[in-house]
Design a protein around this motif. Structure first.
Motif, PDB file in Angstrom:
ATOM      1  N   UNK A  60     -18.164  28.384   7.653  1.00 35.46           N
ATOM      2  CA  UNK A  60     -18.510  29.521   6.786  1.00 35.46           C
ATOM      3  C   UNK A  60     -18.868  30.749   7.623  1.00 35.46           C
ATOM      4  N   UNK A  61     -19.644  30.522   8.671  1.00 34.52           N
ATOM      5  CA  UNK A  61     -20.070  31.609   9.544  1.00 34.52           C
ATOM      6  C   UNK A  61     -18.865  32.265  10.206  1.00 34.52           C
ATOM      7  N   UNK A  62     -17.922  31.451  10.629  1.00 32.87           N
ATOM      8  CA  UNK A  62     -16.722  32.002  11.267  1.00 32.87           C
ATOM      9  C   UNK A  62     -15.876  32.789  10.273  1.00 32.87           C
ATOM     10  N   UNK A  68     -13.948  37.580   6.066  1.00 31.14           N
ATOM     11  CA  UNK A  68     -13.509  37.011   4.792  1.00 31.14           C
ATOM     12  C   UNK A  68     -14.552  37.336   3.719  1.00 31.14           C
ATOM     13  N   UNK A  69     -14.117  37.923   2.614  1.00 31.63           N
ATOM     14  CA  UNK A  69     -15.060  38.244   1.533  1.00 31.63           C
ATOM     15  C   UNK A  69     -15.690  36.966   0.943  1.00 31.63           C
ATOM     16  N   UNK A  70     -16.911  37.100   0.458  1.00 29.50           N
ATOM     17  CA  UNK A  70     -17.622  35.968  -0.139  1.00 29.50           C
ATOM     18  C   UNK A  70     -16.790  35.309  -1.240  1.00 29.50           C
ATOM     19  N   UNK A  71     -16.110  36.090  -2.060  1.00 34.96           N
ATOM     20  CA  UNK A  71     -15.328  35.498  -3.157  1.00 34.96           C
ATOM     21  C   UNK A  71     -14.233  34.576  -2.614  1.00 34.96           C
ATOM     22  N   UNK A  72     -13.648  34.926  -1.468  1.00 32.03           N
ATOM     23  CA  UNK A  72     -12.626  34.065  -0.870  1.00 32.03           C
ATOM     24  C   UNK A  72     -13.255  32.843  -0.211  1.00 32.03           C
ATOM     25  N   UNK A  73     -14.411  33.036   0.412  1.00 27.65           N
ATOM     26  CA  UNK A  73     -15.120  31.885   0.989  1.00 27.65           C
ATOM     27  C   UNK A  73     -15.466  30.907  -0.124  1.00 27.65           C
ATOM     28  N   UNK A  75     -13.922  30.565  -3.008  1.00 31.46           N
ATOM     29  CA  UNK A  75     -12.674  29.949  -3.471  1.00 31.46           C
ATOM     30  C   UNK A  75     -12.250  28.839  -2.520  1.00 31.46           C
ATOM     31  N   UNK A  76     -12.390  29.073  -1.226  1.00 27.57           N
ATOM     32  CA  UNK A  76     -12.053  28.056  -0.229  1.00 27.57           C
ATOM     33  C   UNK A  76     -12.965  26.835  -0.388  1.00 27.57           C
ATOM     34  N   UNK A  77     -14.253  27.084  -0.577  1.00 33.12           N
ATOM     35  CA  UNK A  77     -15.203  25.980  -0.765  1.00 33.12           C
ATOM     36  C   UNK A  77     -14.857  25.170  -2.008  1.00 33.12           C
ATOM     37  N   UNK A  78     -14.509  25.849  -3.090  1.00 33.02           N
ATOM     38  CA  UNK A  78     -14.126  25.154  -4.322  1.00 33.02           C
ATOM     39  C   UNK A  78     -12.910  24.270  -4.065  1.00 33.02           C
ATOM     40  N   UNK A  79     -11.915  24.812  -3.402  1.00 41.19           N
ATOM     41  CA  UNK A  79     -10.706  24.036  -3.109  1.00 41.19           C
ATOM     42  C   UNK A  79     -11.036  22.804  -2.258  1.00 41.19           C
ATOM     43  N   UNK A  80     -11.883  22.985  -1.257  1.00 35.86           N
ATOM     44  CA  UNK A  80     -12.268  21.854  -0.406  1.00 35.86           C
ATOM     45  C   UNK A  80     -13.040  20.805  -1.195  1.00 35.86           C
ATOM     46  N   UNK A  90      -5.189  25.988   0.061  1.00 39.85           N
ATOM     47  CA  UNK A  90      -6.107  26.221   1.180  1.00 39.85           C
ATOM     48  C   UNK A  90      -5.369  26.894   2.332  1.00 39.85           C
ATOM     49  N   UNK A  91      -4.179  26.367   2.617  1.00 41.87           N
ATOM     50  CA  UNK A  91      -3.371  26.921   3.701  1.00 41.87           C
ATOM     51  C   UNK A  91      -3.032  28.383   3.437  1.00 41.87           C
ATOM     52  N   UNK A  92      -2.622  28.692   2.230  1.00 44.54           N
ATOM     53  CA  UNK A  92      -2.260  30.073   1.885  1.00 44.54           C
ATOM     54  C   UNK A  92      -3.461  30.998   2.038  1.00 44.54           C
ATOM     55  N   UNK A  93      -4.625  30.548   1.595  1.00 46.23           N
ATOM     56  CA  UNK A  93      -5.837  31.354   1.698  1.00 46.23           C
ATOM     57  C   UNK A  93      -6.165  31.631   3.166  1.00 46.23           C
ATOM     58  N   UNK A  94      -6.112  30.597   3.995  1.00 41.85           N
ATOM     59  CA  UNK A  94      -6.440  30.766   5.416  1.00 41.85           C
ATOM     60  C   UNK A  94      -5.371  31.571   6.148  1.00 41.85           C
ATOM     61  N   UNK A  95      -4.101  31.400   5.794  1.00 38.74           N
ATOM     62  CA  UNK A  95      -3.043  32.177   6.441  1.00 38.74           C
ATOM     63  C   UNK A  95      -3.158  33.655   6.101  1.00 38.74           C
ATOM     64  N   UNK A  96      -3.497  33.970   4.866  1.00 40.96           N
ATOM     65  CA  UNK A  96      -3.676  35.373   4.476  1.00 40.96           C
ATOM     66  C   UNK A  96      -4.850  35.976   5.249  1.00 40.96           C
ATOM     67  N   UNK A  97      -5.923  35.210   5.390  1.00 36.90           N
ATOM     68  CA  UNK A  97      -7.080  35.703   6.135  1.00 36.90           C
ATOM     69  C   UNK A  97      -6.717  35.881   7.610  1.00 36.90           C
ATOM     70  N   UNK A  98      -5.990  34.931   8.154  1.00 35.42           N
ATOM     71  CA  UNK A  98      -5.569  35.020   9.552  1.00 35.42           C
ATOM     72  C   UNK A  98      -4.744  36.281   9.784  1.00 35.42           C
ATOM     73  N   UNK A  99      -3.847  36.591   8.880  1.00 36.36           N
ATOM     74  CA  UNK A  99      -3.016  37.795   9.007  1.00 36.36           C
ATOM     75  C   UNK A  99      -3.896  39.047   9.034  1.00 36.36           C
ATOM     76  N   UNK A 100      -4.921  39.082   8.188  1.00 36.97           N
ATOM     77  CA  UNK A 100      -5.835  40.230   8.182  1.00 36.97           C
ATOM     78  C   UNK A 100      -6.605  40.321   9.498  1.00 36.97           C
TER      79      UNK A 100
END
Length: 131
Positions: A60-62, A68-73, A75-80, A90-100
């Motif tokens: 989460x800290x990373x 990464x906005x809280x709403x995306x964090x 969403x990621x937590x919910x998916x996990x 999950x992959x799409x969310x992390x790949x979009x964040x990685x691109x940013x």
């Protein structure tokens, strides 16, 4: 709520020290649904953090440290928490964040190059003057 023996984990103060976060932030992560699962409690009702909790908090800290906005964090937590079957989301969310993050890194690298250029100019001037 899970009850854990007091010796099975860390207190909130110990978890804060280990993660570098404040106890307030740890409580916020829990209250706002950012934790992977509910933090266990001792028989006295105090939070007890496990190594799994600390590993999740590190992630989460990373995510937050890289913007990464809280709403995306959340969403990621919910998916996990939902478990297997949503890895593509999950992959799409992390790949979009990685691109940013990569775009931000490229921009900062460009700015750093400009700063290094100015430093070089001033160092050359000072060497010429003999300072």
């Amino acid at each position: 709520m899970t009850t854990i023996a007091p010796t099975a984990g860390l207190s909130i103060a110990e978890a804060a020290e280990r993660t570098g976060l404040t106890t307030h932030t740890l409580r916020y992560y829990e209250r706002d649904g950012l934790m992977l699962h509910g933090v266990g409690r001792s028989s006295s009702g105090h939070r007890v953090y496990t190594e799994t909790d600390l590993a999740w908090i590190t992630m989460l800290t990373r995510l937050r440290a890289t913007g990464m906005p809280i709403r995306e964090v959340r969403a990621y937590a919910v998916l996990c928490r939902e478990g297997d079957g949503n890895e593509s989301e999950r992959l799409a969310l992390l790949q979009a964040h990685r691109a940013r993050v990569l775009a931000q890194l490229a921009e900062v690298t460009e700015h750093l190059g400009a700063i290094d250029n100015k430093i070089g100019i001033y160092q050359s001037r000072l060497e010429t003057v003999g300072v």
